[in-house]
Motif scaffolding. Sequence first.
Motif, mmCIF file in Angstrom:
data_model
loop_
_atom_site.group_PDB
_atom_site.id
_atom_site.type_symbol
_atom_site.label_atom_id
_atom_site.label_comp_id
_atom_site.label_asym_id
_atom_site.label_seq_id
_atom_site.Cartn_x
_atom_site.Cartn_y
_atom_site.Cartn_z
ATOM 1 N N ASN A 158 0.830 -1.208 0.000
ATOM 2 C CA ASN A 158 0.000 0.000 0.000
ATOM 3 C C ASN A 158 0.868 1.263 0.000
ATOM 4 O O ASN A 158 0.563 2.232 -0.693
ATOM 5 N N ASP A 159 1.972 1.230 0.767
ATOM 6 C CA ASP A 159 2.891 2.367 0.783
ATOM 7 C C ASP A 159 3.480 2.597 -0.606
ATOM 8 O O ASP A 159 3.577 3.740 -1.079
ATOM 9 N N LEU A 160 3.891 1.501 -1.242
ATOM 10 C CA LEU A 160 4.500 1.618 -2.570
ATOM 11 C C LEU A 160 3.488 2.109 -3.593
ATOM 12 O O LEU A 160 3.825 2.907 -4.469
ATOM 13 N N ASN A 161 2.244 1.664 -3.462
ATOM 14 C CA ASN A 161 1.202 2.146 -4.368
ATOM 15 C C ASN A 161 0.963 3.638 -4.171
ATOM 16 O O ASN A 161 0.769 4.382 -5.144
ATOM 17 N N GLN A 162 0.986 4.089 -2.909
ATOM 18 C CA GLN A 162 0.848 5.521 -2.638
ATOM 19 C C GLN A 162 2.000 6.308 -3.278
ATOM 20 O O GLN A 162 1.791 7.396 -3.820
ATOM 21 N N LEU A 163 3.204 5.730 -3.193
ATOM 22 C CA LEU A 163 4.366 6.408 -3.783
ATOM 23 C C LEU A 163 4.237 6.475 -5.291
ATOM 24 O O LEU A 163 4.464 7.533 -5.904
ATOM 25 N N HIS A 164 3.860 5.371 -5.920
ATOM 26 C CA HIS A 164 3.641 5.371 -7.375
ATOM 27 C C HIS A 164 2.587 6.399 -7.753
ATOM 28 O O HIS A 164 2.736 7.148 -8.733
ATOM 29 N N ASN A 165 1.513 6.428 -6.984
ATOM 30 C CA ASN A 165 0.406 7.336 -7.246
ATOM 31 C C ASN A 165 0.855 8.793 -7.155
ATOM 32 O O ASN A 165 0.548 9.622 -8.026
ATOM 33 N N PHE A 166 1.605 9.103 -6.092
ATOM 34 C CA PHE A 166 2.058 10.474 -5.895
ATOM 35 C C PHE A 166 2.988 10.898 -7.026
ATOM 36 O O PHE A 166 2.868 12.009 -7.577
ATOM 37 N N ILE A 167 3.929 10.028 -7.386
ATOM 38 C CA ILE A 167 4.922 10.368 -8.413
ATOM 39 C C ILE A 167 4.270 10.555 -9.772
ATOM 40 O O ILE A 167 4.502 11.563 -10.458
ATOM 41 N N VAL A 168 3.450 9.597 -10.194
ATOM 42 C CA VAL A 168 2.858 9.679 -11.533
ATOM 43 C C VAL A 168 1.867 10.838 -11.622
ATOM 44 O O VAL A 168 1.832 11.563 -12.623
ATOM 45 N N ALA A 169 1.066 11.029 -10.573
ATOM 46 C CA ALA A 169 0.143 12.169 -10.578
ATOM 47 C C ALA A 169 0.909 13.484 -10.649
ATOM 48 O O ALA A 169 0.524 14.414 -11.369
ATOM 49 N N GLN A 170 2.021 13.569 -9.906
ATOM 50 C CA GLN A 170 2.836 14.782 -9.939
ATOM 51 C C GLN A 170 3.396 15.029 -11.335
ATOM 52 O O GLN A 170 3.490 16.166 -11.796
ATOM 53 N N LYS A 171 3.743 13.974 -12.015
ATOM 54 C CA LYS A 171 4.281 14.100 -13.382
ATOM 55 C C LYS A 171 3.297 14.815 -14.303
ATOM 56 O O LYS A 171 3.704 15.617 -15.149
ATOM 57 N N TRP A 172 2.000 14.517 -14.120
ATOM 58 C CA TRP A 172 1.012 15.012 -15.081
ATOM 59 C C TRP A 172 0.239 16.239 -14.620
ATOM 60 O O TRP A 172 -0.585 16.755 -15.360
ATOM 61 N N ARG A 173 0.504 16.736 -13.403
ATOM 62 C CA ARG A 173 -0.292 17.861 -12.911
ATOM 63 C C ARG A 173 0.392 19.214 -13.089
ATOM 64 O O ARG A 173 -0.167 20.233 -12.700
ATOM 65 N N THR A 174 1.604 19.258 -13.626
ATOM 66 C CA THR A 174 2.317 20.521 -13.788
ATOM 67 C C THR A 174 2.000 21.165 -15.140
ATOM 68 O O THR A 174 1.581 20.478 -16.080
ATOM 69 N N PRO A 175 2.214 22.471 -15.275
ATOM 70 C CA PRO A 175 1.952 23.136 -16.557
ATOM 71 C C PRO A 175 2.750 22.578 -17.728
ATOM 72 O O PRO A 175 2.355 22.742 -18.877
ATOM 73 N N LYS A 176 3.862 21.898 -17.447
ATOM 74 C CA LYS A 176 4.644 21.308 -18.539
ATOM 75 C C LYS A 176 3.813 20.291 -19.316
ATOM 76 O O LYS A 176 4.013 20.086 -20.514
ATOM 77 N N SER A 177 2.856 19.658 -18.637
ATOM 78 C CA SER A 177 1.980 18.699 -19.313
ATOM 79 C C SER A 177 1.095 19.381 -20.351
ATOM 80 O O SER A 177 0.747 18.779 -21.361
ATOM 81 N N ILE A 178 0.713 20.622 -20.081
ATOM 82 C CA ILE A 178 -0.114 21.351 -21.046
ATOM 83 C C ILE A 178 0.630 21.496 -22.360
ATOM 84 O O ILE A 178 0.065 21.312 -23.445
ATOM 85 N N GLN A 179 1.918 21.804 -22.275
ATOM 86 C CA GLN A 179 2.723 21.919 -23.486
ATOM 87 C C GLN A 179 2.839 20.577 -24.190
ATOM 88 O O GLN A 179 2.805 20.500 -25.423
ATOM 89 N N TYR A 180 2.962 19.501 -23.421
ATOM 90 C CA TYR A 180 3.006 18.152 -24.007
ATOM 91 C C TYR A 180 1.733 17.886 -24.800
ATOM 92 O O TYR A 180 1.777 17.417 -25.948
ATOM 93 N N TYR A 181 0.585 18.180 -24.202
ATOM 94 C CA TYR A 181 -0.685 17.959 -24.888
ATOM 95 C C TYR A 181 -0.822 18.886 -26.101
ATOM 96 O O TYR A 181 -1.364 18.491 -27.136
ATOM 97 N N ARG A 182 -0.315 20.099 -25.954
ATOM 98 C CA ARG A 182 -0.389 21.038 -27.074
ATOM 99 C C ARG A 182 0.388 20.513 -28.272
ATOM 100 O O ARG A 182 -0.082 20.562 -29.413
ATOM 101 N N ASP A 183 1.589 20.020 -28.008
ATOM 102 C CA ASP A 183 2.413 19.458 -29.085
ATOM 103 C C ASP A 183 1.714 18.263 -29.731
ATOM 104 O O ASP A 183 1.738 18.102 -30.962
ATOM 105 N N PHE A 211 -7.664 23.975 -26.494
ATOM 106 C CA PHE A 211 -7.838 22.519 -26.535
ATOM 107 C C PHE A 211 -6.854 21.834 -25.595
ATOM 108 O O PHE A 211 -7.212 20.889 -24.882
ATOM 109 N N ALA A 212 -5.609 22.304 -25.594
ATOM 110 C CA ALA A 212 -4.579 21.688 -24.750
ATOM 111 C C ALA A 212 -4.908 21.846 -23.275
ATOM 112 O O ALA A 212 -4.771 20.902 -22.487
ATOM 113 N N LEU A 213 -5.362 23.037 -22.881
ATOM 114 C CA LEU A 213 -5.724 23.270 -21.486
ATOM 115 C C LEU A 213 -6.931 22.423 -21.090
ATOM 116 O O LEU A 213 -6.970 21.847 -19.990
#
Length: 334
Positions: A158-183, A211-213
């Motif tokens: 469960n701890d490891l799943n929480q860590l995976h969840n936190f890391i992957v969610a953090q990867k996709w919640r920053t504004p850099k992801s908007i640029q990824y989707y825009r591209d 659209f990207a946002l």
Amino acid sequence: MAYRNQHYVPQAYLKAWTDSNDKLYVLNKNKSIHKHSKTDSILYSPNLYTRTVRDELILTPEDIESIFGKLKDYIIKINGVIIDDINEYANQYAFFDKWEIFNKDETLARKKQIKHEIDTVRITTTEHRWDQIENRWNELKEKIEKFIFEKKETLSSNDLNQLHNFIVAQKWRTPKSIQYYRDMISEEIERNEVQFVEQYGEISEEAIDQFALAYFKKKLMGYQDKDEKSHIIKEIELAGQYTIVFYVTESENYFYTSDNPVFTLIDAEFHNSMFNGMYFPVTPRILCAICKGDPNEIIVGTMGIELLEEFNELIIKNSQNYFISLLEIEQNNM
């Protein structure tokens, strides 16, 4: 208003990089700007996750009710026909200026005031729901530290799943992801330009930005709703099939973090690919890697100063605008 400035890197996470004054050192990616700041004054964007009437592409039924429900108190005519369907109000809102709006006593209503009320509705459920993983971060971080430094703690599945969840969610919640989707959207339009022009006409750069946002917000909503089709959910599940490696610095040496703290290293020239994987600085002393290997194994290793410096450069390189240090950095020595 408390949710207007929305932090895309959690303050609870950044706290590990603060000094005795509860401040951390922030530098521009090109190492030209230096400031000593508290966590609440950095790495946020106004209404980054907020949905408003302008997000018509992704509004949920509940959102539409929140935004347009007040119109039930009026008589609305669109193209001369009385309309009492709030979904139709949402569909026709671009033509609001042509609507006829009356009070229930059939007197003219104050359209300007009504429009202002609609335009200022803010749906902040996405921002609120980050609490579900952020509130557990300190406890998880402390478990990891005890596991590594004191060997008094075990990390459960469960701890490891929480860590995976936190890391992957953090990867996709920053504004850099908007640029990824825009591209991604731009490339799709370019590949099918004739079809898009025939169906939608010329698509402006501003429309692509919108659209990207919208895509960014929609994907985060899907993740929070635990939609099994969500690419974020699938990436969390995939992370669970890999090995976690914790790299620990020697005393007095520290990892940076950044406004884009999760990054993927795929580089055949960087130590012959032996460090390829997904990386996330957990604290100034701990760097987490998710890489190929036995998912039932957790590896802890020490990272020397030379390799640490190389990874700090990677952290800077993969930031969007800023990187963060626990200690003050002499810029003229960088």
